[in-house]
Design an enzyme around this catalytic site. Structure first.
Site, PDB file in Angstrom:
ATOM      1  N   HIS A  13      59.211  78.091  73.638  1.00  0.00           N
ATOM      2  CA  HIS A  13      57.825  78.572  73.456  1.00  0.00           C
ATOM      3  C   HIS A  13      56.896  77.509  74.046  1.00  0.00           C
ATOM      4  O   HIS A  13      56.686  76.452  73.450  1.00  0.00           O
ATOM      5  CB  HIS A  13      57.510  78.776  71.971  1.00  0.00           C
ATOM      6  CG  HIS A  13      56.120  79.281  71.713  1.00  0.00           C
ATOM      7  ND1 HIS A  13      55.857  80.343  70.880  1.00  0.00           N
ATOM      8  CD2 HIS A  13      54.912  78.882  72.171  1.00  0.00           C
ATOM      9  CE1 HIS A  13      54.554  80.567  70.846  1.00  0.00           C
ATOM     10  NE2 HIS A  13      53.956  79.684  71.612  1.00  0.00           N
ATOM     11  N   HIS A  15      53.179  76.743  76.505  1.00  0.00           N
ATOM     12  CA  HIS A  15      51.974  77.164  77.236  1.00  0.00           C
ATOM     13  C   HIS A  15      51.784  76.240  78.433  1.00  0.00           C
ATOM     14  O   HIS A  15      51.600  75.024  78.254  1.00  0.00           O
ATOM     15  CB  HIS A  15      50.735  77.069  76.336  1.00  0.00           C
ATOM     16  CG  HIS A  15      50.800  77.988  75.161  1.00  0.00           C
ATOM     17  ND1 HIS A  15      50.316  79.278  75.200  1.00  0.00           N
ATOM     18  CD2 HIS A  15      51.328  77.817  73.922  1.00  0.00           C
ATOM     19  CE1 HIS A  15      50.537  79.862  74.024  1.00  0.00           C
ATOM     20  NE2 HIS A  15      51.151  78.994  73.238  1.00  0.00           N
ATOM     21  N   ASN A  41      49.604  84.102  77.624  1.00  0.00           N
ATOM     22  CA  ASN A  41      48.197  84.290  77.194  1.00  0.00           C
ATOM     23  C   ASN A  41      47.217  83.583  78.118  1.00  0.00           C
ATOM     24  O   ASN A  41      46.407  82.770  77.700  1.00  0.00           O
ATOM     25  CB  ASN A  41      48.007  83.846  75.735  1.00  0.00           C
ATOM     26  CG  ASN A  41      48.279  82.371  75.505  1.00  0.00           C
ATOM     27  OD1 ASN A  41      49.054  81.744  76.227  1.00  0.00           O
ATOM     28  ND2 ASN A  41      47.643  81.798  74.492  1.00  0.00           N
ATOM     29  N   LYS A  99      55.827  89.262  74.449  1.00  0.00           N
ATOM     30  CA  LYS A  99      55.113  88.524  73.410  1.00  0.00           C
ATOM     31  C   LYS A  99      54.131  89.425  72.681  1.00  0.00           C
ATOM     32  O   LYS A  99      53.301  90.082  73.306  1.00  0.00           O
ATOM     33  CB  LYS A  99      54.364  87.353  74.060  1.00  0.00           C
ATOM     34  CG  LYS A  99      53.496  86.560  73.105  1.00  0.00           C
ATOM     35  CD  LYS A  99      54.311  85.706  72.161  1.00  0.00           C
ATOM     36  CE  LYS A  99      53.429  85.121  71.068  1.00  0.00           C
ATOM     37  NZ  LYS A  99      53.664  83.704  70.858  1.00  0.00           N
ATOM     38  N   HIS A 136      53.928  86.354  67.325  1.00  0.00           N
ATOM     39  CA  HIS A 136      52.977  85.459  66.648  1.00  0.00           C
ATOM     40  C   HIS A 136      52.704  86.096  65.294  1.00  0.00           C
ATOM     41  O   HIS A 136      51.975  87.078  65.198  1.00  0.00           O
ATOM     42  CB  HIS A 136      51.684  85.302  67.465  1.00  0.00           C
ATOM     43  CG  HIS A 136      50.722  84.343  66.833  1.00  0.00           C
ATOM     44  ND1 HIS A 136      50.430  83.113  67.373  1.00  0.00           N
ATOM     45  CD2 HIS A 136      50.028  84.416  65.673  1.00  0.00           C
ATOM     46  CE1 HIS A 136      49.585  82.473  66.570  1.00  0.00           C
ATOM     47  NE2 HIS A 136      49.320  83.257  65.535  1.00  0.00           N
ATOM     48  N   HIS A 174      57.052  79.856  66.137  1.00  0.00           N
ATOM     49  CA  HIS A 174      56.395  78.741  65.425  1.00  0.00           C
ATOM     50  C   HIS A 174      56.197  79.015  63.936  1.00  0.00           C
ATOM     51  O   HIS A 174      55.075  79.054  63.449  1.00  0.00           O
ATOM     52  CB  HIS A 174      55.070  78.344  66.076  1.00  0.00           C
ATOM     53  CG  HIS A 174      54.175  79.489  66.508  1.00  0.00           C
ATOM     54  ND1 HIS A 174      53.842  80.530  65.683  1.00  0.00           N
ATOM     55  CD2 HIS A 174      53.559  79.740  67.692  1.00  0.00           C
ATOM     56  CE1 HIS A 174      53.059  81.353  66.339  1.00  0.00           C
ATOM     57  NE2 HIS A 174      52.875  80.902  67.556  1.00  0.00           N
ATOM     58  N   LEU A 219      47.452  76.832  65.680  1.00  0.00           N
ATOM     59  CA  LEU A 219      47.734  78.083  64.974  1.00  0.00           C
ATOM     60  C   LEU A 219      49.177  78.495  65.197  1.00  0.00           C
ATOM     61  O   LEU A 219      49.633  78.449  66.338  1.00  0.00           O
ATOM     62  CB  LEU A 219      46.792  79.198  65.457  1.00  0.00           C
ATOM     63  CG  LEU A 219      45.331  79.005  65.021  1.00  0.00           C
ATOM     64  CD1 LEU A 219      44.435  80.005  65.728  1.00  0.00           C
ATOM     65  CD2 LEU A 219      45.194  79.140  63.498  1.00  0.00           C
ATOM     66  N   ASP A 247      55.544  75.068  71.405  1.00  0.00           N
ATOM     67  CA  ASP A 247      54.173  75.590  71.384  1.00  0.00           C
ATOM     68  C   ASP A 247      53.215  74.524  71.911  1.00  0.00           C
ATOM     69  O   ASP A 247      52.060  74.464  71.483  1.00  0.00           O
ATOM     70  CB  ASP A 247      53.757  76.062  69.986  1.00  0.00           C
ATOM     71  CG  ASP A 247      52.554  76.995  70.025  1.00  0.00           C
ATOM     72  OD1 ASP A 247      52.188  77.466  71.121  1.00  0.00           O
ATOM     73  OD2 ASP A 247      51.980  77.236  68.953  1.00  0.00           O
TER      74      ASP A 247
HETATM   75  O1  DOR Z   1      47.765  76.457  68.497  1.00  0.00           O
HETATM   76  C1  DOR Z   1      47.971  77.378  69.255  1.00  0.00           C
HETATM   77  N1  DOR Z   1      47.593  77.323  70.550  1.00  0.00           N
HETATM   78  N2  DOR Z   1      48.555  78.480  68.796  1.00  0.00           N
HETATM   79  C2  DOR Z   1      48.690  79.585  69.544  1.00  0.00           C
HETATM   80  O2  DOR Z   1      49.199  80.548  69.049  1.00  0.00           O
HETATM   81  C3  DOR Z   1      48.134  79.631  70.905  1.00  0.00           C
HETATM   82  C4  DOR Z   1      48.013  78.303  71.481  1.00  0.00           C
HETATM   83  C5  DOR Z   1      47.157  78.275  72.732  1.00  0.00           C
HETATM   84  O3  DOR Z   1      47.363  79.120  73.601  1.00  0.00           O
HETATM   85  O4  DOR Z   1      46.293  77.402  72.829  1.00  0.00           O
HETATM   86 ZN    ZN Z   2      51.925  79.463  71.395  1.00  0.00          ZN
END
Ligand code: DOR
Ligand code: ZN
Length: 345
Positions: A13, A15, A41, A99, A136, A174, A219, A247
């Site tokens: 997971h 980003h 995202n 997702k 999520h 997460h 989150l 994450d």
């Molecule tokens: O803390 C987080 N940041 N939780 C998420 O689910 C998304 C992520 C983000 O894309 O910044």
């Molecule tokens: Zn995430």
């Protein structure tokens, strides 16, 4: 000298963003990890197979020369997702998961799902073809306290959804609570759960005691200490249900240190050193490889990486407090403890 050698870890997971941020953070993950499940995202989100293919090319272009890192692409589930497009993207080998963001749950989740009936045809297609759904798991209604969002989601959304879609493979992303760990454990081979590095280290005090600490805000938000301990137990158990999904979620510092700060901890840079410290503290270094390198491929039906990663114990290792992107600095997660395990690049 104490050393451990693991099958090269994967991040289930991650980003990576796009543009200047992508170019700054992709090398941080590629340095230690073999593969990662790439979150979709972006703005706009990665919804179609064609968009995922184009995003994959941008990621490959951002990697250092000669990197063997493999991005595993995902599609962002919307109420307009076409099950045939999802099936084609899976059949081609491009897409490894879909997702699910409940609309409004987190960063760039506005296109997520409100009415679960609308995504039923896609979920049924995914169950048929064995394509996992990464979830999520938080409800977002204002009557539910933010610290209860995950537990309420399991009871009111996730469990009914899984019962209505037999055979659907689900990753609880997460997880942050003992309820999340317990539910994941109860789910059999079709249910897995990722745990982040930071949720093994911090509880909610890290965000709130002694002033608001925006770099610990993510989150799902970190919960009470009893939940952190439940996550440590799950991660260090070796149970195949649980695997690493960092994450790691970079945001520019001005957007974190802000009256309305973004959610996300950036952990790609020091994750392996932090995890080795955590597993050693819990007397479970022998379970680190299962968590970082074996359980994830098993869930996703992929081979374990054939290259390895070695960590050496010694004097405390330091990492930069920030990395620089062309758009500005990004703060690296501070685990608030010395790290003794150095990754041999
Ligand atoms: O803390 C987080 N940041 N939780 C998420 O689910 C998304 C992520 C983000 O894309 O910044
Ligand atoms: Zn995430």
């Amino acid at each position: 000298m104490e050393q451990i050698t693991l099958a090269r870890p994967d991040d289930w997971h991650l980003h990576l963003r796009d543009g200047a941020m992508l170019r700054a953070v992709a090398p941080e993950t590629a340095r230690h990890f073999g593969r990662a499940i790439i979150m979709p995202n972006l703005v706009p989100p990665v919804v179609t197979g064609a968009q995922a293919a184009a995003y994959r090319e941008r990621i490959l272009a951002a990697l250092p020369e000669g990197s063997a890192f493999e991005p595993l692409m995902t599609l962002y589930l919307t109420e307009d997702t076409d099950p045939a497009d999802v099936a084609a993207a899976h059949a081609s080998g491009l897409v490894k998961a879909v997702k699910l963001y409940p609309a409004g749950a987190t960063t760039n989740s506005a296109s997520g799902v409100t009415n679960f009936d609308k995504v039923r045809p896609t979920l049924e297609k995914m169950a048929e073809i064995g394509l996992p759904l990464c979830v999520h798991g938080e409800v977002v209604t204002s009557d539910v306290d933010i610290f209860d969002r995950e537990a309420v989601f399991i009871d009111t959304v996730l469990d009914p959804l899984r019962r209505a879609t037999p055979g659907l493979r689900v990753v609880m992303e997460h997880i942050t609570t003992s309820q999340g760990a317990d539910y994941a454990r109860s789910g059999g081979d079709d249910l897995g759960a990722t745990i982040t590095t930071h949720h093994l280290v911090i509880n909610r005090n890290a965000i709130l005691v002694g002033g608001i600490k925006p770099h610990y805000y993510c989150l799902p938000v970190a919960k009470r200490e009893e939940h952190r301990l439940a996550l440590r137990k799950a991660a260090t158990s070796g149970d195949a249900t649980f695997f690493l999904g960092t994450d790691s979620a970079p945001h520019l510092d001005p957007l974190k240190e802000n009256a309305c700060g973004c959610a996300g901890c950036f952990t790609a840079t020091n994750t392996m050193s932090v995890l080795a410290e955590v597993f050693e503290q819990d007397g479970a270094l022998d379970k680190l490889e299962a968590f970082t390198s074996l359980n994830g491929p098993r869930f996703y039906g992929l081979p374990v990486n054939d290259s390895t990663l070695t960590l050496t114990k010694g004097a405390p290792v330091t990492y930069p407090a920030k990395i620089d992107s062309a758009d500005g600095p990004v703060t690296v997660f501070d685990p608030m403890m010395p790290l003794h395990w150095r990754v041999e690049d």
